[in-house]
Write a protein that holds these residues in place. Structure first.
Motif, mmCIF file in Angstrom:
data_model
loop_
_atom_site.group_PDB
_atom_site.id
_atom_site.type_symbol
_atom_site.label_atom_id
_atom_site.label_comp_id
_atom_site.label_asym_id
_atom_site.label_seq_id
_atom_site.Cartn_x
_atom_site.Cartn_y
_atom_site.Cartn_z
ATOM 1 N N PRO A 54 40.018 41.729 -62.153
ATOM 2 C CA PRO A 54 39.225 41.972 -60.938
ATOM 3 C C PRO A 54 38.310 40.784 -60.624
ATOM 4 N N ALA A 55 38.187 40.472 -59.337
ATOM 5 C CA ALA A 55 37.400 39.309 -58.933
ATOM 6 C C ALA A 55 36.512 39.643 -57.748
ATOM 7 N N PRO A 56 35.228 39.230 -57.787
ATOM 8 C CA PRO A 56 34.388 39.358 -56.597
ATOM 9 C C PRO A 56 34.944 38.468 -55.497
ATOM 10 N N MET A 57 34.775 38.874 -54.247
ATOM 11 C CA MET A 57 35.387 38.161 -53.137
ATOM 12 C C MET A 57 34.337 37.628 -52.172
ATOM 13 N N GLY A 110 33.367 31.066 -53.968
ATOM 14 C CA GLY A 110 34.271 32.180 -54.200
ATOM 15 C C GLY A 110 34.097 32.782 -55.578
ATOM 16 N N ALA A 111 33.647 31.965 -56.532
ATOM 17 C CA ALA A 111 33.392 32.484 -57.875
ATOM 18 C C ALA A 111 32.148 33.360 -57.908
ATOM 19 N N VAL A 112 31.236 33.142 -56.955
ATOM 20 C CA VAL A 112 30.021 33.954 -56.845
ATOM 21 C C VAL A 112 30.339 35.275 -56.150
ATOM 22 N N GLY A 113 31.110 35.177 -55.048
ATOM 23 C CA GLY A 113 31.454 36.366 -54.272
ATOM 24 C C GLY A 113 30.351 36.739 -53.315
ATOM 25 N N GLN A 115 30.863 38.460 -50.287
ATOM 26 C CA GLN A 115 31.076 39.684 -49.517
ATOM 27 C C GLN A 115 30.260 40.773 -50.216
ATOM 28 N N SER A 116 28.970 40.725 -49.981
ATOM 29 C CA SER A 116 28.026 41.538 -50.752
ATOM 30 C C SER A 116 26.713 41.630 -49.989
ATOM 31 N N GLU A 117 25.793 42.403 -50.529
ATOM 32 C CA GLU A 117 24.480 42.542 -49.906
ATOM 33 C C GLU A 117 23.555 41.391 -50.270
ATOM 34 N N LEU A 118 23.675 40.886 -51.492
ATOM 35 C CA LEU A 118 22.844 39.796 -51.995
ATOM 36 C C LEU A 118 23.746 38.765 -52.652
ATOM 37 N N ALA A 119 23.269 37.523 -52.740
ATOM 38 C CA ALA A 119 24.050 36.488 -53.417
ATOM 39 C C ALA A 119 23.122 35.445 -54.032
ATOM 40 N N ARG A 120 23.519 34.974 -55.200
ATOM 41 C CA ARG A 120 22.826 33.849 -55.831
ATOM 42 C C ARG A 120 23.490 32.567 -55.353
ATOM 43 N N ILE A 121 22.701 31.665 -54.787
ATOM 44 C CA ILE A 121 23.213 30.397 -54.281
ATOM 45 C C ILE A 121 22.797 29.286 -55.244
ATOM 46 N N PRO A 122 23.738 28.716 -55.995
ATOM 47 C CA PRO A 122 23.388 27.599 -56.876
ATOM 48 C C PRO A 122 23.035 26.358 -56.058
#
Length: 340
Positions: A54-57, A110-113, A115-122
């Motif tokens: 399974p992979a976050p998208m 794409g490795a972060v994914g 398509q979500s409510e929150l995201a970590r941006i490196p």
């Protein structure tokens, strides 16, 4: 938080994922205002690109900064930001040359994914660009397009050397190809040939600046381009699909001395050396350095000089992501916007 996870080809689920947290002092956390499904997401969805569990998208995103690491100085909580699908430091030698997608520290989002409510941006300082104030809701789709498809189409047109006096052909009528048409017009191309068999996409291509529509594909498409260009081929060709047929069609549609900008994610593409040798064309492309173009694209959008958000012809809540994937897979939608 809720986020999209692809479990197997055709099996898209919206699940509870762990909320992101600051890991590195260069990170930022954003709350997504909008995200979307990309044509490249369809490769694993269709089982063409292999998965390892399974992979976050998702890799396209706009939103509001919620938290920043101790070393982040260019964005702050409360700002609306746009970021590239590749996180980059924007300071290494490769970034400074304009190729942030090849950054020595790059992180593929794409490795972060996203398509979500929150995201970590490196690498937030090098990746995120704040908009001038909080944009109105009507500008959000266009700013989201800048995160990938507009920046990618722009790179394709720039790599193909689109400009005044040039005839540009665009192979591919998805969101990237349509944005390449828009970019070619902004770059001053004299004639823009969109290759498309779909009426709705043809209409949008014309709205974005296409002067001609070619419905033929393969060798017939090449012959039609040659017919429209006095037998010579186009000066500039954007390849925006990533298949053997599209790349071959792009190269054969280009006149000797012309330029091909290839930005479709390539799958099983092989170029015969002898044909390439005698074609006398320039090839330039790959993953687009979107970060290079973001300041200019954000300005054009916020000044309402371009409206690339029109590529989104279906908007769904995040919880209906599976329907968004089906709609794009079945070509019922050009590009699907997801509202978290």
């Amino acid at each position: 938080m809720r986020g999209v996870v692809l479990h197997a080809p055709g099996d898209v689920r919206v699940e509870q994922r762990q909320d992101p947290a600051i890991v590195e002092p260069t990170d930022a956390i954003i709350r997504l205002a909008a995200t979307c499904v990309c044509g490249s997401d369809l490769w694993p969805y269709r089982g063409i690109a292999k998965m390892d569990g399974p992979a976050p998208m998702g890799h396209e995103y706009v939103g509001v900064v919620e938290e920043v690491g101790s070393q982040v100085s260019t964005v702050r909580p409360g700002q609306f930001v746009v970021g590239s699908f590749v996180a980059s430091d924007n300071t290494c030698e490769i970034c400074r040359s304009g190729y942030q997608s090849g950054c020595v520290q790059r992180v593929m989002m794409g490795a972060v994914g996203t398509q979500s409510e929150l995201a970590r941006i490196p690498l937030a300082d090098g990746t995120l660009v704040a908009t001038p104030g909080t944009p109105g809701p009507d500008l959000v789709p266009s700013l989201l397009a800048a995160s990938d498809v507009l920046g990618t189409g722009w790179f394709g047109a720039a790599a193909a050397q689109a400009g005044p006096g040039k005839t540009v052909a665009v192979v591919g009528d998805g969101a990237v190809g349509l944005c390449a048409v828009l970019a070619a017009r902004q770059l001053g191309a004299e004639r823009i040939i969109a290759m498309s068999r779909h009426e709705a996409r043809q209409r949008l291509a014309m709205e974005f600046g296409a002067t001609d529509i070619v419905t033929e594909r393969g060798d017939e498409g090449v012959a039609r381009i040659k017919e429209l260009t006095g037998g010579l081929g186009a000066h500039s060709v954007v390849e925006a699909v990533g298949t053997q047929e599209s790349m071959t069609q792009a190269i054969r549609s280009t006149r000797p001395g012309g330029h091909v900008g290839y930005v479709g994610v390539a799958h099983d593409v092989a170029l015969p050396g002898d044909e390439l040798f005698f074609s006398l064309v320039h090839l330039h492309g790959g993953p687009a350095p979107v970060r290079q173009y973001l300041p200019e694209l954000i300005e054009l959008i916020c000044d309402r000089r371009i409206d690339p958000g029109k590529v989104f012809d279906l908007t769904l809540p995040l919880d209906q992501a599976a329907e968004g994937y089906r709609a794009m897979d079945e070509r019922r939608a050009v590009k699907v916007l997801l509202r978290p």
